[in-house]
Design a protein around this motif. Structure first.
Motif, PDB file in Angstrom:
ATOM      1  N   LYS A 184     -51.761  22.810 -40.909  1.00 36.75           N
ATOM      2  CA  LYS A 184     -53.029  23.397 -40.453  1.00 36.75           C
ATOM      3  C   LYS A 184     -52.820  24.230 -39.191  1.00 36.75           C
ATOM      4  CE  LYS A 184     -56.087  20.198 -42.779  1.00 36.75           C
ATOM      5  NZ  LYS A 184     -57.010  19.086 -42.723  1.00 36.75           N
ATOM      6  N   PHE A 185     -51.941  23.790 -38.306  1.00 34.69           N
ATOM      7  CA  PHE A 185     -51.645  24.560 -37.096  1.00 34.69           C
ATOM      8  C   PHE A 185     -50.969  25.882 -37.464  1.00 34.69           C
ATOM      9  CE2 PHE A 185     -48.855  25.085 -33.196  1.00 34.69           C
ATOM     10  CZ  PHE A 185     -49.874  25.526 -32.366  1.00 34.69           C
ATOM     11  N   LEU A 186     -49.999  25.820 -38.370  1.00 36.41           N
ATOM     12  CA  LEU A 186     -49.338  27.060 -38.811  1.00 36.41           C
ATOM     13  C   LEU A 186     -50.343  28.005 -39.462  1.00 36.41           C
ATOM     14  CD1 LEU A 186     -46.018  25.591 -40.222  1.00 36.41           C
ATOM     15  CD2 LEU A 186     -46.274  27.028 -38.191  1.00 36.41           C
ATOM     16  N   GLY A 187     -51.339  27.441 -40.164  1.00 37.39           N
ATOM     17  CA  GLY A 187     -52.390  28.276 -40.726  1.00 37.39           C
ATOM     18  C   GLY A 187     -53.168  29.011 -39.639  1.00 37.39           C
ATOM     19  N   LEU A 188     -53.498  28.326 -38.560  1.00 39.36           N
ATOM     20  CA  LEU A 188     -54.194  28.982 -37.454  1.00 39.36           C
ATOM     21  C   LEU A 188     -53.329  30.046 -36.793  1.00 39.36           C
ATOM     22  CD1 LEU A 188     -56.104  26.141 -35.512  1.00 39.36           C
ATOM     23  CD2 LEU A 188     -57.041  27.861 -37.053  1.00 39.36           C
ATOM     24  N   LEU A 189     -52.030  29.822 -36.790  1.00 43.95           N
ATOM     25  CA  LEU A 189     -51.107  30.788 -36.198  1.00 43.95           C
ATOM     26  C   LEU A 189     -50.903  32.011 -37.101  1.00 43.95           C
ATOM     27  CD1 LEU A 189     -48.348  28.390 -34.840  1.00 43.95           C
ATOM     28  CD2 LEU A 189     -50.017  29.673 -33.484  1.00 43.95           C
TER      29      LEU A 189
END
Length: 195
Positions: A184-189
């Motif tokens: 999910k963090f990589l998605g935000l990035l």
């Protein structure tokens, strides 16, 4: 994928998996990660602690590895970073006493840059005053802090394997949630993630 510059706030007795695994995962996909600790410089180390869930009323704690700091805390300019990671463990309870740590966190929150926080890392978010109205989860013992800070507690299943996104914040209860938390963090990035 565009390379992002990510700041990671750590301290002695940060949880071993919660610092080592995200640090390595973010490097693996090509991002630049600066791990910093108040009072320490590049080349210094912090001790880590392994927290495990073995059927007791709370987690157990064992010595972990030494984790290498790769950037000077005093030279951090939050404007130079695209995102922030706050691992858990015991470090958050005392790095949150550092006003500069809180100012750094406030910068990321106010600028709506991605923030990934796990387990007790949310204690730093509470101290920075950035959780009002935000839904998040954490290690269950942090629930009262989140509620007192005006955050919305999100109950995550008993396996500690889930993560939650609220706008720019990705939170998770503990290291077993790493796959979903980092996804999910990589998605935000804006990182490319294979299904």
């Amino acid at each position: 994928m565009s390379v992002k510059r990510i700041l990671m706030l750590v301290g002695d007795f940060v949880e071993d998996y919660e610092v080592m695994v995200p640090f390595q995962m973010l490097l693996m996909v090509g991002h630049e990660v600066h791990a910093v600790c108040p009072g320490k410089k590049a080349g210094d180390k912090v001790k880590t602690a392994v927290h495990d869930f073995e059927g007791d009323q709370t987690y157990t704690e064992k010595p972990g590895h030494n984790f290498l700091i790769n950037h000077d805390f005093d030279s951090v300019d939050p404007l130079d970073y695209d995102a922030l990671v706050i691992p858990g463990g015991r470090a958050p309870e005392y790095i949150r006493l550092n006003e500069r740590v809180l100012d750094i966190v406030r910068h990321f929150a106010e600028a709506k840059k991605p923030i990934a926080s796990v387990c007790h890392g949310q204690q730093v978010l509470v101290a920075a005053g950035v959780l009002a109205g935000k839904g998040c989860t954490a290690y269950p013992a942090v629930r009262p802090d989140i509620l007192m800070a005006g955050g919305k507690w999100l109950e995550i299943n008993d396996t500690f394997s889930n993560a939650h996104v609220d706008d720019n914040l990705v939170s998770a209860p503990a290291w077993p949630a790493h796959p979903e938390w980092m996804r999910k963090f990589l998605g935000l990035l804006g990182s490319v993630i294979q299904p």
